[in-house]
Scaffold this motif. Sequence first.
Motif, short mmCIF file in Angstrom:
data_model
loop_
_atom_site.label_atom_id
_atom_site.label_comp_id
_atom_site.label_asym_id
_atom_site.label_seq_id
_atom_site.Cartn_x
_atom_site.Cartn_y
_atom_site.Cartn_z
N LYS A 45 0.88 -1.28 0.11
CA LYS A 45 0.03 0.09 -0.01
C LYS A 45 0.93 1.24 0.03
N LYS A 46 2.00 1.03 0.50
CA LYS A 46 2.73 2.34 0.71
C LYS A 46 3.60 2.60 -0.44
N VAL A 47 4.14 1.54 -1.21
CA VAL A 47 5.28 1.68 -2.06
C VAL A 47 4.56 1.32 -3.63
N ASP A 66 16.00 2.05 8.45
CA ASP A 66 15.21 2.67 9.55
C ASP A 66 16.12 3.77 10.09
N LEU A 67 15.73 4.97 10.21
CA LEU A 67 16.17 6.09 10.83
C LEU A 67 17.09 5.66 12.22
N LEU A 68 16.23 4.89 12.86
CA LEU A 68 16.86 4.49 14.56
C LEU A 68 17.87 3.55 14.45
N THR A 86 15.10 12.99 3.20
CA THR A 86 13.63 13.60 3.49
C THR A 86 13.15 12.94 4.79
N ALA A 87 13.42 11.45 4.97
CA ALA A 87 12.56 10.99 6.05
C ALA A 87 12.66 11.50 7.51
N SER A 88 11.85 11.69 7.93
CA SER A 88 11.55 12.38 9.18
C SER A 88 10.24 12.37 9.73
N PRO A 89 9.76 12.08 11.14
CA PRO A 89 8.41 12.12 11.34
C PRO A 89 7.84 13.61 10.97
N CYS A 90 6.66 13.49 10.23
CA CYS A 90 5.99 14.81 10.04
C CYS A 90 4.52 14.65 10.71
N VAL A 91 4.74 15.34 11.87
CA VAL A 91 3.36 14.97 12.77
C VAL A 91 3.11 16.26 13.16
N LEU A 129 19.51 17.90 2.41
CA LEU A 129 18.54 17.64 3.72
C LEU A 129 17.40 18.40 3.81
N THR A 130 16.01 17.63 3.59
CA THR A 130 14.96 18.17 3.94
C THR A 130 14.74 18.71 4.97
N SER A 131 14.82 20.16 5.30
CA SER A 131 14.66 20.63 6.71
C SER A 131 13.23 21.29 6.31
N PRO A 194 11.42 24.04 3.23
CA PRO A 194 9.98 24.33 2.58
C PRO A 194 8.90 24.73 3.63
N THR A 195 7.97 25.34 3.36
CA THR A 195 6.65 25.75 4.19
C THR A 195 5.78 24.38 4.05
N THR A 196 4.50 24.72 4.58
CA THR A 196 3.76 23.68 4.39
C THR A 196 3.32 23.34 2.88
N ALA A 197 3.54 21.98 2.65
CA ALA A 197 3.42 21.44 1.05
C ALA A 197 2.05 21.23 0.79
N LEU A 202 0.88 11.87 -4.72
CA LEU A 202 1.26 10.82 -5.46
C LEU A 202 0.68 9.40 -4.58
N GLN A 203 0.79 9.77 -3.50
CA GLN A 203 0.90 8.54 -2.37
C GLN A 203 -0.76 8.73 -1.94
N PRO A 204 -1.20 7.48 -1.31
CA PRO A 204 -2.47 7.36 -0.76
C PRO A 204 -2.68 7.88 0.58
P1 NAP Z 1 5.37 12.16 5.03
O1 NAP Z 1 4.60 12.01 3.84
O2 NAP Z 1 4.94 11.76 6.35
O3 NAP Z 1 6.73 11.52 4.70
C1 NAP Z 1 7.68 11.29 5.79
C2 NAP Z 1 8.56 10.04 5.57
O4 NAP Z 1 9.47 9.73 6.79
C3 NAP Z 1 7.90 8.67 5.48
O5 NAP Z 1 8.31 7.92 4.30
C4 NAP Z 1 8.15 7.81 6.73
O6 NAP Z 1 8.06 6.58 6.55
C5 NAP Z 1 9.50 8.35 7.11
N1 NAP Z 1 9.82 8.07 8.43
C6 NAP Z 1 9.31 8.62 9.48
N2 NAP Z 1 9.90 7.99 10.58
C7 NAP Z 1 10.73 7.22 10.16
C8 NAP Z 1 11.60 6.33 10.75
N3 NAP Z 1 11.76 6.07 11.90
N4 NAP Z 1 12.47 5.50 9.85
C9 NAP Z 1 12.50 5.64 8.46
N5 NAP Z 1 11.48 6.57 7.97
C10 NAP Z 1 10.88 7.25 8.80
O7 NAP Z 1 5.97 13.67 5.07
P2 NAP Z 1 6.44 14.78 4.02
O8 NAP Z 1 5.52 15.97 4.18
O9 NAP Z 1 6.70 14.24 2.82
O10 NAP Z 1 7.82 15.10 4.73
C11 NAP Z 1 9.03 14.83 4.38
C12 NAP Z 1 10.08 15.69 4.82
O11 NAP Z 1 9.69 17.14 4.73
C13 NAP Z 1 9.99 15.70 6.31
O12 NAP Z 1 11.44 15.76 6.55
C14 NAP Z 1 9.31 16.90 6.73
O13 NAP Z 1 9.98 17.31 8.11
C15 NAP Z 1 9.64 17.97 5.66
N6 NAP Z 1 8.79 18.80 5.39
C16 NAP Z 1 7.44 18.63 5.29
C17 NAP Z 1 6.52 19.76 5.09
C18 NAP Z 1 5.03 19.40 4.52
O14 NAP Z 1 4.22 20.61 4.64
N7 NAP Z 1 4.51 18.18 4.30
C19 NAP Z 1 6.95 21.16 5.09
C20 NAP Z 1 8.39 21.18 5.43
C21 NAP Z 1 9.28 20.32 5.70
P3 NAP Z 1 6.72 5.63 6.91
O15 NAP Z 1 5.85 5.96 5.89
O16 NAP Z 1 7.15 4.38 7.15
O17 NAP Z 1 6.30 6.36 8.25
#
Ligand code: NAP
Length: 318
Positions: A45-47, A66-68, A86-91, A129-131, A194-197, A202-204
């Motif tokens: 589902k994710k890929v 895995d990041l950890l 880019t991987a980072s928890p976006c919460v 790096l995606t900050s 980036p600010t709010t995207a 592309l993903q569900p």
């Molecule tokens: P997203 O769709 O939630 O993608 C986040 C990705 O990080 C997912 O692939 C997720 O994998 C992965 N990830 C999270 N925890 C992980 C772990 N412990 N190990 C490996 N992978 C992990 O978010 P996004 O919006 O595309 O964000 C991507 C980047 O852009 C992030 O760094 C975020 O801070 C930055 N950003 C986002 C926005 C925005 O508005 N969306 C704005 C500015 C910056 P899983 O699917 O397995 O959880």
Amino acid sequence: MTSSGEAKVVCVSGANGYIASWIIKFLLLRGYTVKGTVRDPNDHKKVEHLYKLEGAKERLQLIKADLLQEGSFDSAVEGCEGVFHTASPCVDNSKLKDPQSEVIDPAVNGTLNVLKSCAKSSSVRRVILTSSTAAVHFNRRIKTSETIVDETWFSDPDFCRETKLWYNLSKSLAEKAAWKFAEENNIDLITIHPTTAIGPLLQPTINESGETFPNYHRGWVNVKDIANAHIQAFEISSANGRYCVVESVEHYSEIIKILRESFPTLQLPERCADDKPPKPKHQFSKERAKSLGIEFIPLNVCLKETVESLKEKKFLNF
Ligand code: NAP
């Protein structure tokens, strides 16, 4: 589309994410071979959407990381010229129970793990790096309607802790750690903020909506501009440092107004969350992003694309 990436191999971490999926789509169109990392390559589902991208069959490989886990990214980055981390928890800050383990550790230790793998590799030439703007303007500096936030601004970790902005803290600490490690290990690092995207998915996935709209201004930018900024930052050899990627800052009431004009039958929140005067609207500098060739898709087009994408994916029904 150009073929600037022909015969080049790059790595994208968190490949299935919203922003990463667009980076990968554009990289494949430019001829790159992409090694994407995901936590579980068998999670169909994710890929699935990634394997459907043009060029994916021939030039996309998904690798488990895995990041950890230290060393987790070694094999993914080996042989790559560029790494897009880019991987980072976006919460949402309000939903976190244990910010340290849920966002800060994966953001900071994850970034260091990726950079350590890059330092070990014999092939990596640049890391992008995606900050976020979350690492830029959350501090005690007074912002007025005259303020133009630029790349010289840094979020203040103490301010983020005091105001419980845990996601902002995670992005801020991760960026700080990345610059330190890059300097000590001679890594050519660039950070994209980036600010709010918004824009097509592309993903569900889906965001939540409520009955009221928040009473504040927010930065907005199209996900495609974010993806292009990443690739340009890799390809333009003179690129360096930090790049804010923000099309405009607008209050939610203005967003609702634009949406209402474009989609009169779309159900939208009617009321603002409160009637206090909102903080003044500051802006972000576009100068450095423009130096990467980003022309910025206008906000009304971004919003239209977002709604149309959500409708097409059946998250919205109107
Ligand atoms: P997203 O769709 O939630 O993608 C986040 C990705 O990080 C997912 O692939 C997720 O994998 C992965 N990830 C999270 N925890 C992980 C772990 N412990 N190990 C490996 N992978 C992990 O978010 P996004 O919006 O595309 O964000 C991507 C980047 O852009 C992030 O760094 C975020 O801070 C930055 N950003 C986002 C926005 C925005 O508005 N969306 C704005 C500015 C910056 P899983 O699917 O397995 O959880």
